[in-house]
Design an enzyme around this catalytic site. Structure first.
Site, mmCIF file in Angstrom:
data_model
loop_
_atom_site.group_PDB
_atom_site.id
_atom_site.type_symbol
_atom_site.label_atom_id
_atom_site.label_comp_id
_atom_site.label_asym_id
_atom_site.label_seq_id
_atom_site.Cartn_x
_atom_site.Cartn_y
_atom_site.Cartn_z
ATOM 1 N N ASP A 48 2.636 -4.580 9.013
ATOM 2 C CA ASP A 48 1.430 -3.768 8.822
ATOM 3 C C ASP A 48 0.247 -4.746 8.806
ATOM 4 O OD1 ASP A 48 -0.784 -2.441 7.722
ATOM 5 O OD2 ASP A 48 0.452 -1.116 6.504
ATOM 6 N N PHE A 78 0.861 -1.176 0.000
ATOM 7 C CA PHE A 78 0.000 0.000 0.000
ATOM 8 C C PHE A 78 0.907 1.239 0.000
ATOM 9 C CE2 PHE A 78 -2.724 3.272 1.757
ATOM 10 C CZ PHE A 78 -3.853 3.108 0.974
ATOM 11 N N ARG A 138 -12.220 -5.155 -6.694
ATOM 12 C CA ARG A 138 -11.842 -5.799 -5.421
ATOM 13 C C ARG A 138 -13.077 -5.953 -4.530
ATOM 14 N NH1 ARG A 138 -7.923 -2.976 -0.922
ATOM 15 N NH2 ARG A 138 -9.740 -1.618 -0.826
ATOM 16 N N TYR A 172 -10.411 0.926 10.923
ATOM 17 C CA TYR A 172 -11.658 1.266 10.217
ATOM 18 C C TYR A 172 -12.064 0.214 9.178
ATOM 19 C CZ TYR A 172 -7.957 3.357 7.324
ATOM 20 O OH TYR A 172 -6.805 3.588 6.625
ATOM 21 N N LYS A 173 -11.257 -0.845 9.045
ATOM 22 C CA LYS A 173 -11.621 -1.895 8.070
ATOM 23 C C LYS A 173 -12.409 -2.988 8.810
ATOM 24 C CE LYS A 173 -7.388 -1.082 5.378
ATOM 25 N NZ LYS A 173 -7.907 -0.368 4.227
HETATM 26 C C1 LIG Z 1 -1.677 -1.837 4.120
HETATM 27 C C2 LIG Z 1 -2.204 -0.475 4.444
HETATM 28 N N1 LIG Z 1 -1.474 0.368 5.207
HETATM 29 C C3 LIG Z 1 -1.938 1.613 5.514
HETATM 30 C C4 LIG Z 1 -3.168 2.043 5.054
HETATM 31 C C5 LIG Z 1 -3.718 3.400 5.345
HETATM 32 O O1 LIG Z 1 -3.071 4.125 6.290
HETATM 33 P P1 LIG Z 1 -3.822 5.354 7.006
HETATM 34 O O2 LIG Z 1 -4.789 4.755 7.991
HETATM 35 O O3 LIG Z 1 -2.738 6.133 7.629
HETATM 36 O O4 LIG Z 1 -4.583 6.117 5.981
HETATM 37 C C6 LIG Z 1 -3.946 1.190 4.274
HETATM 38 C C7 LIG Z 1 -5.269 1.647 3.787
HETATM 39 O O5 LIG Z 1 -5.995 1.000 3.106
HETATM 40 C C8 LIG Z 1 -3.449 -0.081 3.950
HETATM 41 O O6 LIG Z 1 -4.160 -0.909 3.176
#
Ligand SMILES: Cc1ncc(COP(=O)(O)O)c(C=O)c1O
Length: 408
Positions: free
Chosen positions: A193, A124, A367, A218-219
């Site tokens: 992550d 990402f 997706r 938030y997911k």
């Molecule tokens: C793997 C990954 N890292 C980070 C993020 C987003 O980071 P942030 O919450 O700082 O916007 C996402 C968002 O979809 C993601 O898929």
């Protein structure tokens, strides 16, 4: 396979009762909980209480009386149970991007003699962007490598390797324990992550001996738009790691108002500023719900939904140019499924217009996320029938699906 077979699978679903806990609009099949989880009904009450009672009536006394000041650690303790960590190893704060900045710089502070960070390409984008920023400030070097070259590149100069357990596009899942061990065998730290893992797939940071981790809420944790993120620092690193964001909430004694920074000796040192109480209130409702579900049942159902979706798309939508992106082996994937299609954007928009909400990722990926708490196998059947109709009628060619919105 027909719809009745899908209903048979749902008849023994141990998680079926959770669907009513969400305020999903009627007529919608929501396949985007891997991007923004839906609203837990309990969040409405929880936020109303925090706003009306705690803020409205309690005013500033609520920092103590309503437990606001401990919220980052309290919620961190709840997330710890979902990711195989100890309660004192996780806090909720900031965004994933900011937490990654703190921990990547923190990793360099734990390995001062090493000057390289390694990350996979295709990750990402924020993960790479943030590491670029850390390296620009610290003078460390960044290596961005294809996933299959990452482990071979770890050497005596590598401070940390940053990998996303489940890739945001392909859903490919790293073997957390084996990868962590391989990185640590070279003396480097492993930073995971967990954005697409927490609340979705099995994740046991302590069993894998992971060093550091970040993730969003938030997911699959249904914390709400922009909900605060989390970070994990293994207990063994907490006394030495230094956050580059030395804010007052990470001080050993924030309310002593000392002139100079003195880091807390525990996970609290990773905090920076005042916690976002309204966001934390909504998130806590999502977490309390998630904690009622057996994580093994969550992963098993999610993979069963994904398997059914892949099988049905490949059988019932055959000949329409959809190509599965990512692993077919369920043991190597997370809970979203991506298909490449030259008209991917229009396809997703036409499905949304028919009540099936998925999302599009550049350049051509449609997706779909299969969050186990509120989806059924019958939903998967219905979604694929709508996809088939969109493909057969070429509904994706409609002019209104040609212009891309700012958020896709
Ligand atoms: C793997 C990954 N890292 C980070 C993020 C987003 O980071 P942030 O919450 O700082 O916007 C996402 C968002 O979809 C993601 O898929």
């Amino acid at each position: 396979m027909n719809r009745a077979d899908a209903e048979t699978l749902d008849a023994t679903d141990p998680l079926a009762r959770f669907r009513d806990a969400f305020a999903l609009p009627p007529g919608v099949i929501y396949l985007d909980g891997n991007s923004l989880g839906p609203l837990p009904r309990a969040a409405v009450e929880r936020v109303a209480l925090t706003v009306g009672q705690e803020w409205g009536q309690g005013l500033i006394t609520s920092w103590n009386a309503a437990g606001w000041i401990e919220a980052p650690q309290r919620l961190g303790g709840k997330i710890a149970r979902l990711i195989g960590a100890k309660a004192n190893e996780v806090v909720v704060a900031d965004s994933t991007s900011v937490n990654l900045f703190k921990l990547a710089a923190g990793a360099l502070s734990l390995r001062p003699e090493r000057r390289t960070l390694i990350i996979e390409s295709g990750n990402f984008p924020t993960d790479v962007y943030v590491l670029e920023g850390v390296c620009a400030l610290s003078g460390a070097m960044l290596k961005v490598l294809p996933p299959d070259e990452v482990l071979g590149a770890v050497d005596a100069d590598t401070a940390a390797v940053v990998l996303t357990q489940v890739n945001y596009k392909t859903a490919r899942r790293w073997d957390m324990a084996a990868t962590t061990a391989a990185v640590q065998a070279k003396g480097a730290l492993m930073l995971w992550d967990l954005c697409h893992s927490a609340g979705a797939v099995a994740c046991d940071l302590n069993a894998a001996n992971a060093d550091l981790a970040v993730g969003c809420s938030y997911k699959y944790l249904n914390g709400g738009p922009g909900a605060p993120a989390f970070l994990f620092v293994a207990e063994r690193h907490q006394a030495q790691i230094r956050s580059p964001l030395s804010g007052w909430m990470g001080h050993a004694a924030p309310f002593a108002f000392e002139d100079r920074y003195r880091p807390a000796a525990d996970i609290g040192a990773m905090l920076c500023g005042t916690p976002p109480i309204l966001g934390l209130a909504a998130l806590e409702a999502g977490l309390d719900l998630q904690l009622e579900a057996d994580p093994k049942a969550v992963e098993a159902k999610g993979l069963s939904l994904c398997r059914l979706f892949i099988d049905l798309v490949e059988s019932r939508c055959a000949g329409h140019g959809l190509v599965l992106t990512g692993p077919r082996d369920m043991a190597q994937r997370g809970l979203h499924v991506s298909f490449a299609h030259p008209e991917g954007y229009g396809l997703v928009q036409a499905m949304i217009a028919r009540g099936v909400i998925g999302d599009f990722r550049e350049p051509d990926i449609a997706r779909f996320g299969f969050s186990p708490l509120y989806l059924s196998h019958a939903d998967v059947w219905d979604a694929v029938e709508i996809l088939r109709d969109v493909l057969e009628t070429k509904a994706f060619e409609a002019p209104e699906f040609r212009t891309r919105a700012a958020v896709t």
